[in-house]
Design a protein around this motif. Sequence first.
Motif, short mmCIF file in Angstrom:
data_model
loop_
_atom_site.label_atom_id
_atom_site.label_comp_id
_atom_site.label_asym_id
_atom_site.label_seq_id
_atom_site.Cartn_x
_atom_site.Cartn_y
_atom_site.Cartn_z
N PHE A 119 26.43 85.27 6.63
CA PHE A 119 25.01 84.71 6.24
C PHE A 119 24.22 86.14 5.86
CE2 PHE A 119 20.74 83.14 7.09
CZ PHE A 119 20.42 82.43 6.07
N LEU A 120 23.80 86.88 6.96
CA LEU A 120 23.19 87.92 6.85
C LEU A 120 23.49 88.97 5.75
CD1 LEU A 120 22.40 88.84 10.61
CD2 LEU A 120 21.11 87.60 8.82
N GLY A 121 24.70 89.11 5.42
CA GLY A 121 25.34 89.86 4.31
C GLY A 121 25.03 89.26 2.87
N ALA A 122 25.12 87.95 2.95
CA ALA A 122 24.74 87.27 1.80
C ALA A 122 23.19 87.37 1.45
CB ALA A 122 25.16 85.69 1.75
N ILE A 123 22.47 87.26 2.28
CA ILE A 123 20.96 87.30 1.98
C ILE A 123 20.80 88.76 1.67
CG2 ILE A 123 18.78 87.59 3.44
CD1 ILE A 123 19.30 84.73 2.77
N ALA A 124 21.25 89.67 2.45
CA ALA A 124 21.23 91.06 2.12
C ALA A 124 21.42 91.28 0.68
CB ALA A 124 21.53 92.04 3.08
N SER A 125 22.72 90.89 0.32
CA SER A 125 23.12 91.33 -1.25
C SER A 125 22.53 90.59 -2.19
CB SER A 125 24.55 90.98 -1.35
OG SER A 125 24.64 89.51 -0.98
N THR A 126 21.97 89.24 -1.97
CA THR A 126 21.15 88.44 -3.07
C THR A 126 19.74 89.17 -2.93
OG1 THR A 126 21.99 86.59 -2.24
CG2 THR A 126 20.27 86.12 -3.47
N PRO A 178 0.84 89.30 -9.62
CA PRO A 178 0.54 88.49 -8.96
C PRO A 178 1.21 87.11 -8.91
CG PRO A 178 -1.36 89.29 -9.92
CD PRO A 178 -0.13 90.04 -10.57
N GLY A 179 1.86 86.66 -7.58
CA GLY A 179 2.45 85.39 -7.73
C GLY A 179 4.01 85.41 -7.93
N LEU A 180 4.57 86.48 -8.52
CA LEU A 180 5.75 86.40 -9.08
C LEU A 180 6.89 86.82 -7.87
CD1 LEU A 180 7.82 86.54 -11.14
CD2 LEU A 180 7.41 88.83 -11.87
N LEU A 181 6.52 87.52 -7.22
CA LEU A 181 7.26 87.90 -5.79
C LEU A 181 7.57 86.72 -5.19
CD1 LEU A 181 9.25 90.04 -4.70
CD2 LEU A 181 7.39 91.18 -3.55
N ALA A 182 6.47 86.06 -4.83
CA ALA A 182 6.57 84.77 -4.18
C ALA A 182 7.13 83.87 -4.53
CB ALA A 182 4.83 84.43 -3.89
N THR A 183 6.97 83.36 -6.03
CA THR A 183 7.73 82.48 -6.51
C THR A 183 9.27 82.77 -6.31
OG1 THR A 183 6.09 82.25 -8.18
CG2 THR A 183 8.06 81.29 -8.76
N LEU A 188 14.73 81.92 -3.65
CA LEU A 188 15.82 82.90 -3.15
C LEU A 188 16.04 82.03 -1.86
CD1 LEU A 188 17.65 85.25 -2.26
CD2 LEU A 188 15.75 86.22 -1.62
N LEU A 189 15.01 81.75 -1.11
CA LEU A 189 15.14 81.30 0.25
C LEU A 189 15.92 79.81 0.10
CD1 LEU A 189 11.89 82.35 2.08
CD2 LEU A 189 14.17 83.24 2.70
N THR A 191 17.62 78.67 -1.91
CA THR A 191 18.99 78.83 -2.58
C THR A 191 19.99 79.45 -1.30
OG1 THR A 191 18.41 79.19 -4.83
CG2 THR A 191 20.64 79.80 -4.06
N MET A 192 19.47 80.34 -0.69
CA MET A 192 20.34 80.79 0.22
C MET A 192 20.35 80.29 1.64
SD MET A 192 22.25 83.33 -1.45
CE MET A 192 22.84 83.76 0.27
N VAL A 193 19.27 79.33 2.18
CA VAL A 193 19.23 78.86 3.19
C VAL A 193 19.67 77.28 3.18
CG1 VAL A 193 17.69 78.19 5.35
CG2 VAL A 193 17.45 80.58 4.27
N VAL A 194 18.72 76.57 2.26
CA VAL A 194 19.14 75.09 2.28
C VAL A 194 20.32 75.05 1.53
CG1 VAL A 194 18.30 72.89 1.42
CG2 VAL A 194 16.61 74.74 2.23
N LEU A 195 20.52 75.22 0.27
CA LEU A 195 21.80 75.10 -0.54
C LEU A 195 23.11 75.67 0.31
CD1 LEU A 195 20.38 74.93 -4.18
CD2 LEU A 195 20.85 73.08 -2.59
N ARG A 196 22.88 76.75 0.54
CA ARG A 196 24.27 77.60 1.17
C ARG A 196 24.64 76.73 2.43
NH1 ARG A 196 25.96 81.64 4.60
NH2 ARG A 196 27.53 82.96 3.55
N SER A 197 23.64 76.40 3.31
CA SER A 197 24.15 75.61 4.57
C SER A 197 24.68 74.26 4.15
CB SER A 197 22.68 75.36 5.29
OG SER A 197 22.05 76.71 5.68
N LEU A 198 24.14 73.47 3.32
CA LEU A 198 24.72 72.32 2.80
C LEU A 198 25.91 72.48 2.22
CD1 LEU A 198 21.72 70.60 1.07
CD2 LEU A 198 23.00 69.96 3.22
#
Length: 328
Positions: A119-126, A178-183, A188-189, A191-198
């Motif tokens: 998981f952490l490796g996937a987060i880091a690479s993404t 403005p706002g782009l990085l937050a979007t 990313l979160l 996709t990587m946290v919710v959908l990856r866990s499912l």
Amino acid sequence: MFTLGELLTLGLTLLLSLSVSLAITVPLSGALVRLRANYNPRALQLDPEGDVHVHTGPIVTSFFGMLRRVYRIEGYAGLYKGLMPNAIATIVMTAFAVAALDSRGLATHTRVDTIDTGFLGAIASTALGMLISLPAAILTYRSIVTPYKLPYFGLMYSLRILLTPTERRRPWILYLTPGLLATELMRLLYTMVVLRSLRILLLKDFTPFKFGIYLGFEMLSVALTCPLEVMATKLAIQRNHATAEYNSVEQEVEDDAIDAHEYAEYSNQEEDVIGLRHEKDPYLGFVDCFKRIVDEEGWQTLYRGWWFTMMAAIFSAVAAAAQYQGDA
């Protein structure tokens, strides 16, 4: 390690795949970007001086309508705007992926296996991939929506049109749009946290029923991911300035000592393919962007090209299922 023959075969295969992919996807993705970037307010607007401003830009609300409009005004050259940024970004990301391949898996299987980093490796690479793809997306979107001609191999000339002097002197400021990085972080979160866990929960022990549940989640996720994609498109085309006479995030094209004829638009000087917000009234951040889109253009604007996002979600679910079945 790869042998010379394997490297040549892999290189030729990737080159052929890249050429075919770009030939098909660049016109489609370009029309989608323009559709989502197009500013189409529902009512009269106030300009920065407080005067009533009547928006007279094009009203295009369908993907195929945008595709036809691009071809009518700019021809095939307009359909392939953004080709070079797309190609460069794809080559860089492909090289990054190939560098992370398990060479033994590639030699013994008919598919490509990537290293399982957890998981952490996937987060880091993404996250690393996002740091590379964010400026690439900014340049690609701007090259698509600009009304000016961009040469395929004139890199410095194109950068002078697409980037402001501030952005060229301090390129890291692109990450502060403005706002782009937050979007992008929200997408990313999710996709990587919710959908990856499912995906791990439902597809590790694959059954058609579990796959149906996961596919449903992927399709329902479009309700969140499509607005984020639309917002990211609108935010990415806003250029960062740091001059006293202009707002720090307004959009404009400076002279930069380039002759006027070199800034000529495509075939029709009197007609723009899309309309953009007033230069002195940009989005100021994530929340401001969301509120202004809903207030000025309607919530339906957030779902422009939703079926593209839906198709990508379905493809992602099928690819994930195939991967887990292959690993079984």
